[in-house]
Write a protein that holds these residues in place. Sequence first.
Motif, PDB file in Angstrom:
ATOM      1  N   ASP A  91       0.900  -1.179  -0.043  1.00 48.75           N
ATOM      2  CA  ASP A  91       0.029  -0.082   0.017  1.00 48.75           C
ATOM      3  C   ASP A  91       0.798   1.327   0.062  1.00 48.75           C
ATOM      4  OD1 ASP A  91       0.807  -0.840   2.484  1.00 48.75           O
ATOM      5  OD2 ASP A  91      -0.878   0.188   3.540  1.00 48.75           O
ATOM      6  N   LYS A  92       2.058   1.148   0.876  1.00 51.17           N
ATOM      7  CA  LYS A  92       2.957   2.363   0.671  1.00 51.17           C
ATOM      8  C   LYS A  92       3.634   2.350  -0.406  1.00 51.17           C
ATOM      9  CE  LYS A  92       3.723   2.182   5.830  1.00 51.17           C
ATOM     10  NZ  LYS A  92       4.780   2.132   6.974  1.00 51.17           N
ATOM     11  N   LEU A  93       3.903   1.357  -1.109  1.00 45.87           N
ATOM     12  CA  LEU A  93       4.688   1.210  -2.438  1.00 45.87           C
ATOM     13  C   LEU A  93       4.072   1.968  -3.492  1.00 45.87           C
ATOM     14  CD1 LEU A  93       6.139  -2.293  -2.338  1.00 45.87           C
ATOM     15  CD2 LEU A  93       7.493  -0.278  -1.994  1.00 45.87           C
ATOM     16  N   LEU A  94       2.550   1.792  -3.700  1.00 42.87           N
ATOM     17  CA  LEU A  94       1.712   2.365  -4.576  1.00 42.87           C
ATOM     18  C   LEU A  94       1.186   3.926  -4.510  1.00 42.87           C
ATOM     19  CD1 LEU A  94      -0.914  -0.412  -4.314  1.00 42.87           C
ATOM     20  CD2 LEU A  94       0.505   0.140  -6.317  1.00 42.87           C
ATOM     21  N   VAL A  95       1.658   4.372  -3.274  1.00 43.58           N
ATOM     22  CA  VAL A  95       1.535   5.786  -3.054  1.00 43.58           C
ATOM     23  C   VAL A  95       2.696   6.355  -4.090  1.00 43.58           C
ATOM     24  CG1 VAL A  95       1.797   7.692  -1.610  1.00 43.58           C
ATOM     25  CG2 VAL A  95       0.679   5.698  -0.764  1.00 43.58           C
ATOM     26  N   ASP A  96       4.108   6.127  -3.697  1.00 45.68           N
ATOM     27  CA  ASP A  96       4.950   6.686  -4.543  1.00 45.68           C
ATOM     28  C   ASP A  96       6.161   5.505  -5.049  1.00 45.68           C
ATOM     29  OD1 ASP A  96       6.816   8.258  -5.629  1.00 45.68           O
ATOM     30  OD2 ASP A  96       7.813   9.042  -3.975  1.00 45.68           O
ATOM     31  N   PRO A  97       5.641   4.661  -6.131  1.00 42.50           N
ATOM     32  CA  PRO A  97       6.449   3.461  -6.414  1.00 42.50           C
ATOM     33  C   PRO A  97       8.090   3.935  -6.701  1.00 42.50           C
ATOM     34  CG  PRO A  97       4.328   3.698  -7.692  1.00 42.50           C
ATOM     35  CD  PRO A  97       4.598   5.118  -7.032  1.00 42.50           C
ATOM     36  N   PRO A  98       8.961   3.129  -5.960  1.00 45.67           N
ATOM     37  CA  PRO A  98      10.373   3.307  -6.150  1.00 45.67           C
ATOM     38  C   PRO A  98      10.883   2.716  -7.561  1.00 45.67           C
ATOM     39  CG  PRO A  98       9.915   1.658  -4.534  1.00 45.67           C
ATOM     40  CD  PRO A  98       8.554   2.206  -4.828  1.00 45.67           C
ATOM     41  N   VAL A  99      10.018   1.605  -7.901  1.00 47.50           N
ATOM     42  CA  VAL A  99      10.411   0.937  -9.128  1.00 47.50           C
ATOM     43  C   VAL A  99       9.250   0.901 -10.187  1.00 47.50           C
ATOM     44  CG1 VAL A  99      12.056  -0.725  -7.832  1.00 47.50           C
ATOM     45  CG2 VAL A  99       9.592  -1.272  -8.137  1.00 47.50           C
ATOM     46  N   LYS A 100       9.570   0.132 -11.482  1.00 47.80           N
ATOM     47  CA  LYS A 100       8.645   0.213 -12.622  1.00 47.80           C
ATOM     48  C   LYS A 100       7.645  -0.996 -12.449  1.00 47.80           C
ATOM     49  CE  LYS A 100      11.535   3.118 -15.701  1.00 47.80           C
ATOM     50  NZ  LYS A 100      12.351   3.116 -16.952  1.00 47.80           N
ATOM     51  N   ARG A 101       8.112  -1.996 -11.923  1.00 50.53           N
ATOM     52  CA  ARG A 101       7.559  -3.289 -12.019  1.00 50.53           C
ATOM     53  C   ARG A 101       7.188  -4.088 -10.766  1.00 50.53           C
ATOM     54  NH1 ARG A 101       9.577  -7.055 -16.785  1.00 50.53           N
ATOM     55  NH2 ARG A 101       8.928  -5.074 -17.964  1.00 50.53           N
ATOM     56  N   PHE A 102       6.013  -4.539 -10.590  1.00 53.73           N
ATOM     57  CA  PHE A 102       5.877  -5.618  -9.482  1.00 53.73           C
ATOM     58  C   PHE A 102       5.672  -7.160 -10.138  1.00 53.73           C
ATOM     59  CE2 PHE A 102       3.508  -2.286  -6.655  1.00 53.73           C
ATOM     60  CZ  PHE A 102       4.592  -1.674  -6.307  1.00 53.73           C
ATOM     61  N   ILE A 103       6.125  -7.913  -9.234  1.00 58.76           N
ATOM     62  CA  ILE A 103       6.100  -9.327  -9.622  1.00 58.76           C
ATOM     63  C   ILE A 103       4.851  -9.958  -8.565  1.00 58.76           C
ATOM     64  CG2 ILE A 103       6.792 -11.638  -9.955  1.00 58.76           C
ATOM     65  CD1 ILE A 103       8.266  -9.344 -11.902  1.00 58.76           C
ATOM     66  N   LEU A 104       3.753 -10.118  -9.076  1.00 55.60           N
ATOM     67  CA  LEU A 104       2.597 -10.926  -8.400  1.00 55.60           C
ATOM     68  C   LEU A 104       2.551 -12.479  -8.612  1.00 55.60           C
ATOM     69  CD1 LEU A 104      -0.025  -8.300  -9.182  1.00 55.60           C
ATOM     70  CD2 LEU A 104       1.822  -8.126  -7.581  1.00 55.60           C
TER      71      LEU A 104
END
Length: 354
Positions: free
Chosen positions: A247-260
Amino acid sequence: MHIRSTRLIPYSLPLRQQWQSSMGGFCERKGWLIELSCNNGAKGYGDCAPLQVAGTEPPEVAKQWLKEQLSATEGKSPSELLRRYTAGIPQTPAARFALETALLDLFAQSEQVTLRHWLNAKATDHVLVNAVIGTLDDSVEKRAFCKIEQGFTTLKLKVGVRSPQDELAQLHGLAQQLPEKIRLRLDANQAWSSRDAEYFIDGIRGLPIDSLEEPLREPDLKLLAKLQNRTDCSLALDESLAQLHIDKLLVDPPVKRFILKPMVIGSLLSTKKLAESAANASVECVVTTTVDSAVGVLATAQLAAAIPSSRHLAQGLATSEWLEEDIAEPLTITNGQMILPDTHGLGIGPITTA
């Protein structure tokens, strides 16, 4: 429609060769297939394959939870059970993923649609996938060109197993031989210090790199953002998503990609919601398995086909060939595209362990 009976079917699937990463390796995948039988004759299936190194619960915890839940399902409706099992953050993600998948299989069958079209009416019937070719060893070039001949355009490699210097040297040698359109996807599995990560990222500049997953041994938001600004390729987070709080990552994403990984997140529905939130935050998502059985791969592939924001990216689903045997027929892959069945529900074929 209500549940008439249940089965918990154990399986053990040996790998053709050891699966290696900086976090360790394994030689087989063990788990349980869930079967929910309804009074109308329909059967729903789900795959529970805990893998602690990937972030799931221990196998014994998963098995105990499943036994407890399945013992209380008789006479209950799938709708009632789904509401009960999808509330809150799962402490047993692999087990809940399996039970939810079986319930969604029943829902889609009852509505006479595929699971992917139950999740999204505009889902596709095929998914672009990457090939997994292991670590940078002496036979990596042979494996890479074998996959290229099969039509794959994105090749995934495990890095962080040897020194950054050695791996960069071999990576450059491999890249020089690749056809123009081939891209490399690298996964360090949290192998490096910040200094080694910077060294490696500088070393891959100019190479055909699609992305680099989990470069830091101790993930830090500011440092990850600094590393992302240092490279043109997408840095990706996988294991550290839970640690850093998505949830914190989505506020100000530090990277371009998430692996789900649905098996680790614990839910197809929750994974779909995360992918939608990520897309709104301009973050790419790649959906992957944890080297699952054919049932687990199929469930994750159905989800990937239902996520429109990820269609241009190769998904991490082509792992079935690593298994010496499987519990059902793996999905067909043609020219780097995984073809999904038109069968209503999950669409699983004959089960060999049953």
